[in-house]
Design an enzyme around this catalytic site. Structure first.
Site, short mmCIF file in Angstrom:
data_model
loop_
_atom_site.label_atom_id
_atom_site.label_comp_id
_atom_site.label_asym_id
_atom_site.label_seq_id
_atom_site.Cartn_x
_atom_site.Cartn_y
_atom_site.Cartn_z
N VAL A 7 0.85 -1.19 0.00
CA VAL A 7 0.00 0.00 0.00
C VAL A 7 0.89 1.24 0.00
O VAL A 7 1.70 1.42 0.92
CB VAL A 7 -0.94 0.03 1.24
CG1 VAL A 7 -1.90 1.21 1.15
CG2 VAL A 7 -1.70 -1.28 1.38
N THR A 8 0.74 2.10 -1.01
CA THR A 8 1.54 3.33 -1.03
C THR A 8 0.79 4.46 -0.32
O THR A 8 -0.44 4.46 -0.25
CB THR A 8 1.86 3.77 -2.48
OG1 THR A 8 0.65 4.18 -3.14
CG2 THR A 8 2.54 2.66 -3.26
N GLY A 9 1.56 5.39 0.21
CA GLY A 9 0.95 6.51 0.95
C GLY A 9 0.20 6.03 2.17
O GLY A 9 -0.82 6.60 2.55
N VAL A 58 7.09 7.64 -4.84
CA VAL A 58 6.47 6.98 -6.00
C VAL A 58 6.72 7.73 -7.31
O VAL A 58 6.55 7.16 -8.38
CB VAL A 58 4.94 6.77 -5.81
CG1 VAL A 58 4.65 5.83 -4.65
CG2 VAL A 58 4.20 8.09 -5.67
N SER A 144 -10.64 10.41 -7.76
CA SER A 144 -11.33 11.33 -6.84
C SER A 144 -12.64 11.78 -7.46
O SER A 144 -12.75 11.89 -8.69
CB SER A 144 -10.46 12.56 -6.58
OG SER A 144 -11.20 13.53 -5.87
N TYR A 158 -4.64 18.90 -9.93
CA TYR A 158 -5.10 17.72 -9.20
C TYR A 158 -6.18 17.00 -10.00
O TYR A 158 -6.14 15.78 -10.18
CB TYR A 158 -5.63 18.15 -7.82
CG TYR A 158 -6.11 16.99 -6.96
CD1 TYR A 158 -5.21 16.20 -6.25
CD2 TYR A 158 -7.47 16.71 -6.86
CE1 TYR A 158 -5.67 15.15 -5.46
CE2 TYR A 158 -7.93 15.66 -6.08
CZ TYR A 158 -7.02 14.88 -5.37
OH TYR A 158 -7.47 13.84 -4.59
N SER A 161 -4.68 15.28 -12.98
CA SER A 161 -3.88 14.09 -12.63
C SER A 161 -4.77 12.93 -12.21
O SER A 161 -4.50 11.78 -12.52
CB SER A 161 -2.90 14.43 -11.50
OG SER A 161 -3.59 14.68 -10.29
N LYS A 162 -5.86 13.23 -11.54
CA LYS A 162 -6.77 12.16 -11.08
C LYS A 162 -7.69 11.69 -12.21
O LYS A 162 -8.19 10.57 -12.18
CB LYS A 162 -7.59 12.66 -9.88
CG LYS A 162 -6.76 12.84 -8.62
CD LYS A 162 -6.25 11.51 -8.10
CE LYS A 162 -5.49 11.62 -6.80
NZ LYS A 162 -5.03 10.32 -6.28
N1 LIG Z 1 -9.23 13.01 1.55
C1 LIG Z 1 -10.06 13.17 0.53
O1 LIG Z 1 -11.11 13.83 0.67
C2 LIG Z 1 -9.78 12.52 -0.80
C3 LIG Z 1 -10.75 12.62 -1.79
C4 LIG Z 1 -10.51 12.04 -3.03
C5 LIG Z 1 -9.33 11.36 -3.26
N2 LIG Z 1 -8.40 11.27 -2.30
C6 LIG Z 1 -7.16 10.53 -2.62
O2 LIG Z 1 -6.97 9.52 -1.65
C7 LIG Z 1 -5.57 9.31 -1.46
C8 LIG Z 1 -5.23 9.45 0.01
O3 LIG Z 1 -5.65 10.72 0.43
P1 LIG Z 1 -5.55 11.23 1.96
O4 LIG Z 1 -6.67 12.14 2.18
O5 LIG Z 1 -5.35 10.06 2.88
O6 LIG Z 1 -4.23 12.11 1.84
P2 LIG Z 1 -2.99 12.29 2.81
O7 LIG Z 1 -2.29 13.51 2.37
O8 LIG Z 1 -3.42 12.17 4.22
O9 LIG Z 1 -2.11 11.00 2.50
C9 LIG Z 1 -1.38 10.85 1.33
C10 LIG Z 1 -0.16 10.03 1.68
O10 LIG Z 1 0.62 9.89 0.47
C11 LIG Z 1 1.97 10.10 0.82
N3 LIG Z 1 2.74 10.59 -0.32
C12 LIG Z 1 2.70 11.84 -0.86
N4 LIG Z 1 3.60 11.93 -1.86
C13 LIG Z 1 4.21 10.72 -1.95
C14 LIG Z 1 5.23 10.21 -2.76
N5 LIG Z 1 5.82 10.96 -3.71
N6 LIG Z 1 5.63 8.92 -2.58
C15 LIG Z 1 5.05 8.16 -1.63
N7 LIG Z 1 4.08 8.59 -0.80
C16 LIG Z 1 3.67 9.86 -0.97
C17 LIG Z 1 1.95 11.14 1.95
O11 LIG Z 1 3.15 11.13 2.69
C18 LIG Z 1 0.73 10.69 2.73
O12 LIG Z 1 1.06 9.77 3.74
C19 LIG Z 1 -4.85 10.32 -2.36
O13 LIG Z 1 -4.50 9.72 -3.59
C20 LIG Z 1 -5.92 11.37 -2.58
O14 LIG Z 1 -5.71 12.10 -3.76
C21 LIG Z 1 -8.59 11.83 -1.07
#
Ligand SMILES: NC(=O)c1ccc[n+]([C@@H]2O[C@H](COP(=O)([O-])OP(=O)(O)OC[C@H]3O[C@@H](n4cnc5c(N)ncnc54)[C@H](O)[C@@H]3O)[C@@H](O)[C@H]2O)c1
Length: 256
Positions: A7-9, A58, A144, A158, A161-162
């Site tokens: 799992v990334t991120g 990543v 998203s 954003y 990209s999404k």
């Molecule tokens: N929170 C929302 O409302 C929402 C809505 C739609 C989509 N998303 C998507 O869900 C996913 C998670 O979102 P979240 O809200 O938990 O965000 P977040 O910012 O809390 O977590 C994102 C994680 O990705 C990591 N990350 C960033 N750049 C990176 C890189 N280059 N290499 C490796 N890791 C990296 C960060 O360190 C972080 O831990 C994202 O792809 C986001 O775009 C979130």
């Protein structure tokens, strides 16, 4: 041995919830994030055995290849890849940057993580699964509701990209089908995770999130566990005939 999910991120937010859910489902989880510390803390707290933590960027080809080589050398083939890492860059004042003042650097950085990062991770996974096949291979990507609707507070970079992820997921579903690997996308709605806070500037009225929740037919913001549930299902055996799909997890905020 139980199957391995990468799992990334996963150091915080939605990714951490996914890691917790997959561990509870019985997966061994490779928790990867930009820095090792939060990943290690989470991996150490997951239920079950065989979890590990990794630092990866990543957006870097070398970093992603190094991650897959090291993870697989130490823990065996990755069965499921969860591409969750993503960034949302806001302007210095916390506002959404418009096209008038968006910098090329913001545009490139956003796509480097949100789009190139998914390409690099899936390619690294796919090449290894061609050499070392696994049963029930799985990939999930993360788009998203912002991509589907044109954005709530996300910037154009954003959203762009999404949006790419919606099409790329389908292309990967076709290409990896011969290896019996499914590839699906999860499109979160407005989720109560750090990225939402980052997209809500300090100048926003205090009741902004309440108003937003009221605009969701199910009457609440999503929680990271809501996304984790969808990923858990897509990785399960019950989802073995689903590929190339986008699962909206948004409380009805946007209906296809
Ligand atoms: N929170 C929302 O409302 C929402 C809505 C739609 C989509 N998303 C998507 O869900 C996913 C998670 O979102 P979240 O809200 O938990 O965000 P977040 O910012 O809390 O977590 C994102 C994680 O990705 C990591 N990350 C960033 N750049 C990176 C890189 N280059 N290499 C490796 N890791 C990296 C960060 O360190 C972080 O831990 C994202 O792809 C986001 O775009 C979130």
């Amino acid at each position: 041995m139980t199957k391995l999910a990468l799992v990334t991120g996963a150091g915080r937010g939605i990714g951490a919830a996914i890691a917790r859910k997959l561990a509870a489902d019985g997966w061994r989880v490779a928790v990867a994030d930009l820095t090792r510390e939060p990943a290690a803390e989470l991996a150490g707290a997951l239920p079950g055995n065989g979890h590990s933590s990794w630092a990866v960027d990543v957006s870097s080809e070398a970093s992603v290849d190094d991650l897959f080589s090291t993870v697989e050398a130490e823990h065996g083939p990755v069965t499921a890849l969860v591409c969750n890492a993503g960034i949302l860059l806001m302007a210095a004042d916390g506002e959404r940057p418009t096209i008038f003042d968006m910098t090329l650097d913001d545009w490139e950085r956003t796509h480097a993580v949100n789009t190139r990062g998914v390409f690099l991770c899936i390619r690294a996974y796919a090449r290894r699964r061609r050499e070392t096949p696994v049963a029930d291979g799985r990939v999930t990507t993360t788009s998203s509701v912002a991509a589907e609707l044109g954005g709530y507070r996300g910037s154009a970079s954003y959203i762009s990209s999404k949006s790419a992820i919606l099409g790329f997921t389908k292309a990967m579903a076709r290409e990896l089908a011969p290896l019996k690997i499914t590839v699906n996308c999860v499109a979160p709605g407005v989720i109560d995770a750090p990225m939402l806070a980052a997209a809500t500037p300090g100048s926003a009225p205090a009741d902004t999130l309440d108003l937003l929740a009221k605009a969701v037919p199910l009457g609440r913001l999503g929680q990271p566990d809501d996304i984790a549930g969808a990923v858990s299902f897509l990785l399960s055996e019950q989802a073995s005939y689903i590929t190339g799909a986008t699962i909206d997890v948004n409380g009805g905020y946007r209906m296809a």
